[in-house]
Design a protein around this motif. Structure first.
Motif, PDB file in Angstrom:
ATOM      1  N   ILE A  49       0.747  -1.385   0.548  1.00 38.61           N
ATOM      2  CA  ILE A  49       0.151   0.080   0.340  1.00 38.61           C
ATOM      3  C   ILE A  49       0.848   1.571   0.021  1.00 38.61           C
ATOM      4  O   ILE A  49       0.391   1.800  -0.573  1.00 38.61           O
ATOM      5  N   THR A 101       2.084   2.797  -2.757  1.00 37.60           N
ATOM      6  CA  THR A 101       0.924   3.366  -3.591  1.00 37.60           C
ATOM      7  C   THR A 101       0.387   4.743  -3.715  1.00 37.60           C
ATOM      8  O   THR A 101      -0.367   5.634  -3.906  1.00 37.60           O
ATOM      9  N   ASP A 102       0.479   5.294  -2.259  1.00 37.69           N
ATOM     10  CA  ASP A 102      -0.010   6.484  -1.770  1.00 37.69           C
ATOM     11  C   ASP A 102       1.105   8.065  -1.897  1.00 37.69           C
ATOM     12  O   ASP A 102      -0.153   8.042  -1.974  1.00 37.69           O
ATOM     13  N   THR A 153      -7.771   1.784  -7.445  1.00 37.86           N
ATOM     14  CA  THR A 153      -8.679   2.393  -6.471  1.00 37.86           C
ATOM     15  C   THR A 153      -9.089   0.329  -5.871  1.00 37.86           C
ATOM     16  O   THR A 153      -8.977   0.388  -5.200  1.00 37.86           O
ATOM     17  N   TYR A 157      -7.290  -1.668  -6.232  1.00 36.36           N
ATOM     18  CA  TYR A 157      -6.233  -2.838  -6.125  1.00 36.36           C
ATOM     19  C   TYR A 157      -5.411  -2.561  -4.551  1.00 36.36           C
ATOM     20  O   TYR A 157      -5.478  -3.364  -3.736  1.00 36.36           O
ATOM     21  N   ARG A 158      -5.808  -1.352  -4.266  1.00 37.58           N
ATOM     22  CA  ARG A 158      -5.389  -0.894  -2.745  1.00 37.58           C
ATOM     23  C   ARG A 158      -7.205  -1.396  -1.944  1.00 37.58           C
ATOM     24  O   ARG A 158      -6.099  -1.818  -0.829  1.00 37.58           O
ATOM     25  N   ARG A 215      -6.091  -3.608   1.125  1.00 44.20           N
ATOM     26  CA  ARG A 215      -6.634  -3.674   2.927  1.00 44.20           C
ATOM     27  C   ARG A 215      -7.955  -4.737   2.861  1.00 44.20           C
ATOM     28  O   ARG A 215      -7.563  -4.571   4.758  1.00 44.20           O
ATOM     29  N   LYS A 257      -0.624  -5.768  -8.801  1.00 44.17           N
ATOM     30  CA  LYS A 257      -0.492  -3.863  -9.406  1.00 44.17           C
ATOM     31  C   LYS A 257      -1.142  -3.490 -10.530  1.00 44.17           C
ATOM     32  O   LYS A 257       0.009  -4.302 -11.299  1.00 44.17           O
TER      33      LYS A 257
END
Length: 108
Positions: free
Chosen positions: A62, A65-66, A80, A82-83, A87, A107
């Motif tokens: 995560i 990609t922040d 979105t 993927y993240r 989570r 990713k």
């Protein structure tokens, strides 16, 4: 922390002990816990450690990609998703085997 100490702390989070090898010295009036009760906690300790390993990797992915989620960036729907999948990766992980066999999202 050792598996033995983690098992003791699952039973009594305030336990004060010294561990040398497999020898446990109970300190400051901590009530002694039987070896069988300690060993009964090993599966839970192993699961906690496996989940922690998954969380560490998940958090790292995560974090990579922040920068894309900053206010001056627009996340693609693929990113979105993927993240969000990262989570949610620990959902349903209730065994060490499941933790060890996580299917990581790709990713975009």
């Amino acid at each position: 922390m050792s598996r033995l100490l983690n098992a003791i702390l699952k039973i009594n989070p305030n336990a004060k002990v010294t561990i040398r090898g497999d020898e446990i010295e109970w300190l400051d009036g901590t009530a002694e816990i039987s070896q069988s009760d300690i060993e009964a906690q090993y599966p839970a300790v192993d699961l906690d450690e496996a989940l922690e390993d998954v969380r560490i990797k998940r958090n790292s992915l995560i974090a990579e990609t922040d920068y894309l989620a900053l206010s001056d960036q627009t996340l693609s729907s693929d990113m979105t998703t993927y993240r969000q999948n990262l989570r949610d990766i620990t959902n349903g992980l209730d065994t060490v085997e499941k933790c060890n066999n996580v299917t990581w999202p790709t990713k975009p």
